[in-house]
Design a protein around this motif. Sequence first.
Motif, PDB file in Angstrom:
ATOM      1  N   ALA A  90      41.278  -8.192  42.628  1.00 48.12           N
ATOM      2  CA  ALA A  90      40.016  -9.360  42.751  1.00 48.12           C
ATOM      3  C   ALA A  90      38.699  -8.777  43.387  1.00 48.12           C
ATOM      4  N   ILE A  91      37.139  -9.244  43.024  1.00 49.82           N
ATOM      5  CA  ILE A  91      36.557  -8.551  43.129  1.00 49.82           C
ATOM      6  C   ILE A  91      35.107  -9.945  43.955  1.00 49.82           C
ATOM      7  N   PRO A  92      35.269  -9.962  45.428  1.00 51.07           N
ATOM      8  CA  PRO A  92      34.222 -10.981  45.770  1.00 51.07           C
ATOM      9  C   PRO A  92      32.908 -10.860  45.197  1.00 51.07           C
ATOM     10  N   ILE A  93      32.380 -13.038  44.768  1.00 48.65           N
ATOM     11  CA  ILE A  93      31.013 -12.359  44.672  1.00 48.65           C
ATOM     12  C   ILE A  93      29.196 -12.928  45.440  1.00 48.65           C
ATOM     13  N   GLU A  94      28.829 -12.399  44.764  1.00 52.16           N
ATOM     14  CA  GLU A  94      27.286 -12.088  45.635  1.00 52.16           C
ATOM     15  C   GLU A  94      26.849 -13.267  45.300  1.00 52.16           C
ATOM     16  N   HIS A  95      26.434 -12.955  44.452  1.00 52.02           N
ATOM     17  CA  HIS A  95      25.198 -13.890  43.676  1.00 52.02           C
ATOM     18  C   HIS A  95      26.321 -14.177  42.427  1.00 52.02           C
ATOM     19  N   LEU A  96      25.931 -16.203  42.677  1.00 52.99           N
ATOM     20  CA  LEU A  96      26.247 -16.626  41.283  1.00 52.99           C
ATOM     21  C   LEU A  96      25.577 -18.002  40.808  1.00 52.99           C
ATOM     22  N   THR A  97      25.762 -17.893  39.496  1.00 50.05           N
ATOM     23  CA  THR A  97      24.403 -19.368  38.752  1.00 50.05           C
ATOM     24  C   THR A  97      25.170 -19.076  37.372  1.00 50.05           C
ATOM     25  N   GLY A  98      24.724 -20.916  37.280  1.00 47.32           N
ATOM     26  CA  GLY A  98      25.542 -21.687  36.026  1.00 47.32           C
ATOM     27  C   GLY A  98      27.283 -21.707  35.817  1.00 47.32           C
ATOM     28  N   ILE A  99      27.034 -22.072  37.084  1.00 43.44           N
ATOM     29  CA  ILE A  99      28.807 -22.524  37.272  1.00 43.44           C
ATOM     30  C   ILE A  99      29.358 -23.797  37.007  1.00 43.44           C
ATOM     31  N   ASP A 100      29.368 -24.339  36.040  1.00 47.11           N
ATOM     32  CA  ASP A 100      29.826 -25.953  35.522  1.00 47.11           C
ATOM     33  C   ASP A 100      30.248 -26.606  37.055  1.00 47.11           C
ATOM     34  N   MET A 101      29.535 -27.452  37.478  1.00 46.71           N
ATOM     35  CA  MET A 101      29.739 -28.193  38.574  1.00 46.71           C
ATOM     36  C   MET A 101      31.061 -29.297  39.356  1.00 46.71           C
ATOM     37  N   ARG A 102      31.607 -29.181  37.594  1.00 41.78           N
ATOM     38  CA  ARG A 102      32.663 -30.440  37.826  1.00 41.78           C
ATOM     39  C   ARG A 102      33.584 -28.940  37.690  1.00 41.78           C
ATOM     40  N   GLN A 103      33.455 -28.313  37.797  1.00 40.54           N
ATOM     41  CA  GLN A 103      34.920 -27.372  38.557  1.00 40.54           C
ATOM     42  C   GLN A 103      34.516 -26.889  39.784  1.00 40.54           C
ATOM     43  N   VAL A 104      33.353 -26.856  40.722  1.00 39.34           N
ATOM     44  CA  VAL A 104      33.064 -27.324  41.448  1.00 39.34           C
ATOM     45  C   VAL A 104      34.096 -28.111  42.047  1.00 39.34           C
ATOM     46  N   VAL A 105      33.495 -29.128  41.996  1.00 39.11           N
ATOM     47  CA  VAL A 105      34.096 -30.459  42.060  1.00 39.11           C
ATOM     48  C   VAL A 105      36.336 -29.949  42.318  1.00 39.11           C
ATOM     49  N   ARG A 106      36.449 -29.513  41.173  1.00 37.72           N
ATOM     50  CA  ARG A 106      37.914 -29.209  41.297  1.00 37.72           C
ATOM     51  C   ARG A 106      38.227 -27.871  42.289  1.00 37.72           C
ATOM     52  N   PHE A 107      37.515 -27.943  42.784  1.00 36.76           N
ATOM     53  CA  PHE A 107      37.565 -26.547  43.463  1.00 36.76           C
ATOM     54  C   PHE A 107      38.011 -27.384  45.042  1.00 36.76           C
ATOM     55  N   GLU A 108      37.174 -27.727  45.253  1.00 36.33           N
ATOM     56  CA  GLU A 108      36.944 -28.570  46.660  1.00 36.33           C
ATOM     57  C   GLU A 108      38.160 -29.899  46.855  1.00 36.33           C
ATOM     58  N   GLU A 109      38.316 -30.072  45.631  1.00 35.71           N
ATOM     59  CA  GLU A 109      39.497 -31.320  45.164  1.00 35.71           C
ATOM     60  C   GLU A 109      40.359 -30.526  45.846  1.00 35.71           C
ATOM     61  N   HIS A 110      41.184 -29.428  44.978  1.00 34.13           N
ATOM     62  CA  HIS A 110      42.109 -28.229  45.351  1.00 34.13           C
ATOM     63  C   HIS A 110      42.322 -28.168  47.156  1.00 34.13           C
ATOM     64  N   LEU A 111      41.019 -27.935  47.125  1.00 36.28           N
ATOM     65  CA  LEU A 111      41.004 -27.213  49.087  1.00 36.28           C
ATOM     66  C   LEU A 111      41.287 -28.225  49.965  1.00 36.28           C
ATOM     67  N   ARG A 112      41.216 -29.515  49.671  1.00 34.66           N
ATOM     68  CA  ARG A 112      41.164 -30.909  50.479  1.00 34.66           C
ATOM     69  C   ARG A 112      42.679 -31.073  50.778  1.00 34.66           C
ATOM     70  N   ARG A 113      43.612 -31.194  48.928  1.00 33.52           N
ATOM     71  CA  ARG A 113      44.891 -31.283  48.512  1.00 33.52           C
ATOM     72  C   ARG A 113      45.668 -30.369  49.944  1.00 33.52           C
ATOM     73  N   GLU A 114      44.872 -29.344  49.584  1.00 33.75           N
ATOM     74  CA  GLU A 114      45.768 -27.986  50.016  1.00 33.75           C
ATOM     75  C   GLU A 114      45.615 -28.352  51.706  1.00 33.75           C
ATOM     76  N   GLY A 115      44.957 -28.658  52.556  1.00 29.52           N
ATOM     77  CA  GLY A 115      44.693 -29.090  54.021  1.00 29.52           C
ATOM     78  C   GLY A 115      45.122 -29.890  53.914  1.00 29.52           C
ATOM     79  N   ALA A 116      45.339 -31.590  53.614  1.00 26.80           N
ATOM     80  CA  ALA A 116      46.037 -32.577  53.808  1.00 26.80           C
ATOM     81  C   ALA A 116      47.268 -32.174  54.536  1.00 26.80           C
TER      82      ALA A 116
END
Length: 116
Positions: A90-116
């Motif tokens: 794995a390599i940390p990403i410092e700057h990112l552009t062009g990512i599909d915002m639906r993917q960001v929403v899925r990341f956030e939903e997964h994070l919420r489920r994991e935290g619940a």
Amino acid sequence: MKFTAVIVITPDELEDRVIDHAQRAGATGVTILPGKGIGGEARKTFFGLTFEGTQSVLLMVVGSHLTAPILKELHQVLVSGTESRGLAFAIPIEHLTGIDMRQVVRFEEHLRREGA
């Protein structure tokens, strides 16, 4: 949100298993690149012909919180006893552009489920 690039180099025959395990741990998208590698061992020959197995290079951009769970899942596929059947890092990403915002929403939903 912080992101990480998870890179996997694996023989073609393990590609589907690697993707399944990564998705099980939260990865949502995978870019697959064909590859050919030269390792430290001598190449195998058969009747004078050199055999080189083909490889896949898999690239996943994931939320940083998913990096450890994904690598842990991949370890199950890539390591068997003392035998390694691929490489993941794995390599940390410092700057990112062009990512599909639906993917960001899925990341956030997964994070919420994991935290619940």
